[in-house]
Design an enzyme around this catalytic site. Structure first.
Site, PDB file in Angstrom:
ATOM      1  N   GLU A  31       0.863  -1.187   0.000  1.00 42.28           N
ATOM      2  CA  GLU A  31       0.000   0.000   0.000  1.00 42.28           C
ATOM      3  C   GLU A  31       0.897   1.234   0.000  1.00 42.28           C
ATOM      4  O   GLU A  31       2.077   1.141   0.336  1.00 42.28           O
ATOM      5  CB  GLU A  31      -0.863   0.054   1.272  1.00 42.28           C
ATOM      6  CG  GLU A  31      -1.942  -0.977   1.352  1.00 42.28           C
ATOM      7  CD  GLU A  31      -2.739  -0.870   2.658  1.00 42.28           C
ATOM      8  OE1 GLU A  31      -2.493   0.084   3.430  1.00 42.28           O
ATOM      9  OE2 GLU A  31      -3.583  -1.742   2.893  1.00 42.28           O
ATOM     10  N   HIS A  59       5.723  17.447   8.802  1.00 40.99           N
ATOM     11  CA  HIS A  59       6.920  17.430   7.976  1.00 40.99           C
ATOM     12  C   HIS A  59       7.874  16.325   8.374  1.00 40.99           C
ATOM     13  O   HIS A  59       8.605  15.809   7.559  1.00 40.99           O
ATOM     14  CB  HIS A  59       7.633  18.779   8.083  1.00 40.99           C
ATOM     15  CG  HIS A  59       6.792  19.913   7.615  1.00 40.99           C
ATOM     16  ND1 HIS A  59       6.712  20.261   6.291  1.00 40.99           N
ATOM     17  CD2 HIS A  59       5.962  20.745   8.266  1.00 40.99           C
ATOM     18  CE1 HIS A  59       5.880  21.287   6.150  1.00 40.99           C
ATOM     19  NE2 HIS A  59       5.409  21.599   7.351  1.00 40.99           N
TER      20      HIS A  59
END
Lengths: 294, 378, 378, 294
Positions: free
Chosen positions: D209, D247
């Site tokens: 995935e 981030h």
């Protein structure tokens, strides 16, 4: 061969810039030990007696391929220093530092074990193989190369006994001072197999103390698996009962822990028992005379 | 180690949420009566001497009171008692609870396993040593990952607890485990731990804190009060010093060598009285201080048995000679010295210059000091 | 995951002792001015929009003020702004500190290593993705034994910190590590972490809490506000429901199958808009609720793609048929069904009885629903 | 032979008295699995479908010699249940439970690893070897004995693909559903060597995935060490970028983690890549036709 340390052992001294660290690094080198590095955070880049000092064990290992550590850092910082050594891949750490809280030592022991690092100590004089290397603080003068192994829970009493063996004209293969703290990295039961497998050891002197059940555990091991002669001494036979650690301690060591139970167990396992330290060399000499090589 | 008196132990228990009877400490009979009258301590109540020794119940150091006047009388009878060598300075007054079972519970270190161990028994309220081993359960606890729920459920099952008391045990064990770790305890013991109604209550509290962790817990360092005055001075100077009944003073370095020295002295009929373990010092001033402390204990003779390692022989000899000069002539005592190991030659030379001969063999030197203490000269 | 706004993140920081600038939140321009006037926020100060998106500085959502009037004006300009899709409801006013360096610091999970990782860089104050990889340090932290002192010393050395800032870093890392574990954080990030005088100060705060740990932290569960109204209803009903721009509704079970379905639909030109993952339910009522929720999103066509495991085909079929009966005739939409796996036959039979044919192959069924959405019939 | 489970595997079901635990215990037994015990604290002494229930895993192991566990307990209790299984000596634990906090899973993973226990999952369908045993919840109907190995991060998509292989007239040696959580006990890289060594597996289908770098790591392993053919599929190629985890996540997986990077890595490692699930059976059949045994 020798037990745990060889001429190839490369020692990093953690806490090398302290007084004890400096003094004993020198004595280890005088013994012939390959002391390749020291570590003191913030002192990286300096040099102590020709030994380069690093800020971290990782840097020391990267630069010098150290594979054993001798730890002199003060008790409050000892846990961190040990974790650092293990993390840097050191697989033998001798902890000389005393007064390390046992709760810290539990973490240190189980962490080290899970990573395959052996601890000797804490609060111990370390390990020495005359002719090979010494990691620790046992005085150099007591040694002489030979075929007698010594495993001891004591500090200075070990020196006394090792010296006695030397003065009797015999010598040692390897001597390990396990340390007398409640939690030690290496116990008699952990150390005996090393001597069993060491072709250079003909017999073992086992020096115990009252308290705990390490000597009873050792006797059990000797009886079941140890095939070399054993001479045993237990210090504290006539010590006052002292201040006990509550009732719970007694529950754990039910019927064990006294000089009598320890001596009986060792005798039952076939060990020769010395009543005083100065009887040890005679017993060793008798065994040697009966056929063990010197 | 620092043994906490019951009431101090219970203060620590309270901090960690261990359920306790209502109670308070009194230092006088009047105070005891007032605590009952103002409702701080409900009636009927128990009045317990705050001493470290066990066996208080049998020893008359625990009494019951149904009225404030009885509480006052009980406190009066107990305060000031000498119980197994300890003077009773405080009593703890607590409500007397009606309980259905008494259990035993402690956490301490199992040295062999190198793991904390949780010890429990359904037979509480008696000395645990007298309980049959088959009735005592030992549950090791790994510091990683700590005491788990399945271990707590197992202990509850062993103790035969279900429902409310089992849930109370779950919380109590959590509290004690956190206490054991966070307070650097050597021992946490509750005996008896009582089943009261639907929950558990700690009727006693024994907490021993590890000395070595005092750097994390300075609050405990000041609590020790079971030392002699000289032992207290020694502690302040960081010298291991123990006073007993004999007349020979022993100065050695290291616990093992000290014990071995004692074994040998006893063998030759000596009666050691003061033990002073120099440990791993390398400072002649500390040796001088230790020797002067020894002098204050007034031994008949002193045996100095040193094997130099970290402690070098010349350091010890220097400190010793310096101290000898400071002891008044009428307080001097025979000294037998045996110094071996690191810097042995230098040390022997320093001693010889001060008129002391080092006898190299342990046996001979021990015999010499026994003779000296018996009246001969060293 | 629950993303905390900067001011909420800083509240959590404060709880753990992370050093912060003096500051406060305002929800109106008047409030902003008052906070400066009463000295709560020292001047000069920064006024920052409290939105979750990054890039506020470049986007005009951060302003500076040297007077109370300027603070008021700045707040007025920012409050109510639409910033990257978020309406600004709060501003954070903080003293503007004079800093000597800007660092980057975060703790998050490294999935591959299965360890938390402490990420630091000497280049803070910019988007960390733009920093050269060689300037970024990654220090793994083992939950056993936790963040160690030697790891903290190493990070200080990498960042070139010594003296006061290094000591400040040691405490800060301890705080953040405790926060990361105790609050079940997915991410704790400070960018920039400023060197101010002799210490460190966190100028920004990004904290993301893991949803799965809400049973330990119910206080965070209520904080999510980045959902659409239908998504919010779905969350309350514990249905995974995401709204996007397309016109095909997809009901599947399991994230992987849902994604694969999307891949296939796109391949055939379809434009999926609503994803509804039934997950592992076995309750027909939940299927009914999910389907009715889907109906409210007004898709052009719906694709039901179920592979029965825990979720059985007959359960889904029953729930679906029940829901279809509840959708008003004028709001109905074409439905393409594909149900496979556990109880497939029973499910197909139930659907057939309600007039829906299950197309067994993924490809054919996907083509059918794309055609239906484009105006054909299912 | 098969991978990890055999006819001799003796399964204890933790949480057997819950709905899922009961249903899937029955299905495991229908598959031929030796389900020997269940555990639910407080329900010891009862019986579910002929399976005896115990209060603790230790009691279950003592009584039935269970050596694998299938864990259905709710997320808040899953950590304790796993620690209990490890402590009782269970060496394979399949965790079906979803929504376990990753902080808990970190502790579970490292504790299990230090004790030599393999975890599959959490949030996974488990493992099945047709003809041998199944531990988990993959529907029995999708299987047929054969020589194709399947390793997948997905749940139902795995069923879809395994079923597709069956409908193509082929069969599976062993299928492992790894689970899609951030921290999994067994990753592709951990599972691939098992199939490499399994003489009954001719080729492996790898179902990945988007997100994380597990597929890139797998590609690296396949390139260096895996000698059997690999067919790979990555779900989520056209998924919207979605809400990213700040981030820091991007810093960890720099230049990895997308469907493109995963597919490129796997292709670079020599894997056959399927663009859609229904292409997988064809690719498998081609490889079989080229010489791998069916």
């Amino acid at each position: 061969m020798s037990v745990l340390v060889t001429r190839e052992t490369r020692v990093v001294v953690q806490g090398i810039t302290g007084h004890q660290g400096t003094v004993h690094s020198r004595q280890m080198r005088d013994f012939g030990t390959n002391v390749v590095a020291g570590v003191t955070p913030g002192k990286g880049g300096t040099i102590i007696d020709e030994v380069p000092v690093f800020d971290s064990v990782r840097e020391a290992v990267d630069a010098t391929h150290a594979n054993a550590s001798c730890l002199f850092v003060p008790a409050p910082y000892a846990k961190d220093a040990l974790l650092e050594a293990v993390d840097a891949g050191i697989r033998l750490v001798v902890i000389v530092t005393e007064h390390i809280p046992f709760h810290d030592m539990l973490v240190m022991y189980h962490y080290a074990r899970s990573r395959g690092t052996r601890i000797i100590g804490p609060n111990c004089p370390g390990i020495a193989s005359p002719g090979a290397a010494k990691v620790g603080i046992i005085p150099n003068v007591v040694f002489r190369p030979g075929r007698v192994g010594v495993i001891s829970r004591s500090g200075t009493l070990t020196y006394e006994i090792v010296n006695g063996i030397k003065e009797h004209g015999l010598g040692q293969s390897t001597c390990i001072g396990l340390g007398g703290d409640p939690v030690v990295g290496t116990s008699f039961v952990d150390a005996l197999p090393l001597f069993q497998e060491d072709p250079d050891t003909d017999l073992v002197v086992l020096v115990g103390e009252i308290g705990g059940t390490a000597e009873e555990d050792a006797a059990d091991y000797v009886r079941r698996k140890f095939t070399k002669p054993v001479v045993a001494y237990i210090a504290g036979r006539s010590a006052p009962p002292g201040k006990r650690m509550g009732h719970a301690g007694a529950i754990i060591s039910r019927g064990k822990g006294t000089a009598e139970t320890k001596l009986a167990a060792l005798q039952g396992a076939g060990a020769q028992v010395a009543r005083f330290p100065y009887e040890i060399p005679d017993l060793v000499a008798e065994i040697v005379a009966r056929g063990a090589r010197r | 180690m620092v043994k906490l008196a019951e009431w101090r132990g219970k203060e620590v228990f309270r901090k960690y949420g261990v359920p306790l009877p209502k109670g308070a400490v009194a230092r006088s009979a009047a105070e005891a009566g007032a605590l009952v009258l103002d409702g701080t301590v409900p009636l009927p109540c128990v009045v317990k001497a705050q001493v470290l020794a066990g066996g208080r119940g049998k020893g008359g150091a625990v009494r019951f009171a149904a009225t404030a006047a009885e509480a006052r009388t009980a406190a009066e009878a107990i305060l000031g008692l000498e119980f197994k060598g300890e003077r009773v300075k405080e009593v703890l007054l607590e409500e007397k609870l009606s309980l259905s079972r008494e259990l035993y519970l402690s956490i301490t270190l199992d040295r062999s396993a190198r793991l904390p161990v949780l010890i429990t028994s359904g037979h509480g309220g008696v000395e645990i040593e007298s309980v049959d081993d088959a009735e005592i359960d030992r549950q090791h606890v790994d510091p990683f990952p700590g005491l788990t729920s399945f271990e707590k459920r197992r202990v509850a099952k062993v103790l035969g607890l279900t429902g409310g008391p089992a849930r109370s045990l779950d919380r109590l064990l959590e509290s004690l485990w956190r206490l054991f770790q966070a307070e650097d305890a050597e021992l946490v013991e509750i005996n008896p731990l009582a089943v009261v109604g639907d929950g558990l209550v700690a009727l006693d509290a024994k907490v021993i804190i590890e000395d070595d962790a005092n750097f994390r817990h300075p609050e405990y360092a000041a609590l020790r009060d079971d030392r002699t005055p000289l032992e207290e001075i020694a502690r302040e100077k960081d010298i291991a010093f123990v006073q007993l009944d004999g007349n020979i003073g022993v100065i050695a370095n290291g616990a093992g060598l000290t014990m071995a020295t004692l074994d040998v002295l006893k063998e030759f009929g000596g009666s050691p009285g003061v033990f002073l373990d120099l440990g791993g010092t390398d400072d002649p001033r500390k040796v001088t201080e230790a020797f002067l402390l020894m002098a204050r204990a007034k031994p008949k003779a002193v045996f100095l048995n040193i094997f130099g390692g970290v402690t070098r022989c010349d350091t010890v000899a220097k400190g010793l000679v310096d101290a000898m000069g400071q002891v008044p002539a009428n307080e001097r005592f025979p000294l037998v010295a045996r110094i071996r190991g690191n810097n042995e030659k230098e040390g022997i030379e320093i001693l010889r210059a001060a008129g002391v001969t080092s006898i190299p063999q342990l046996k001979e030197s021990a015999q010499a000091v026994v003779a000296a203490a018996a009246g001969g000269s060293a």
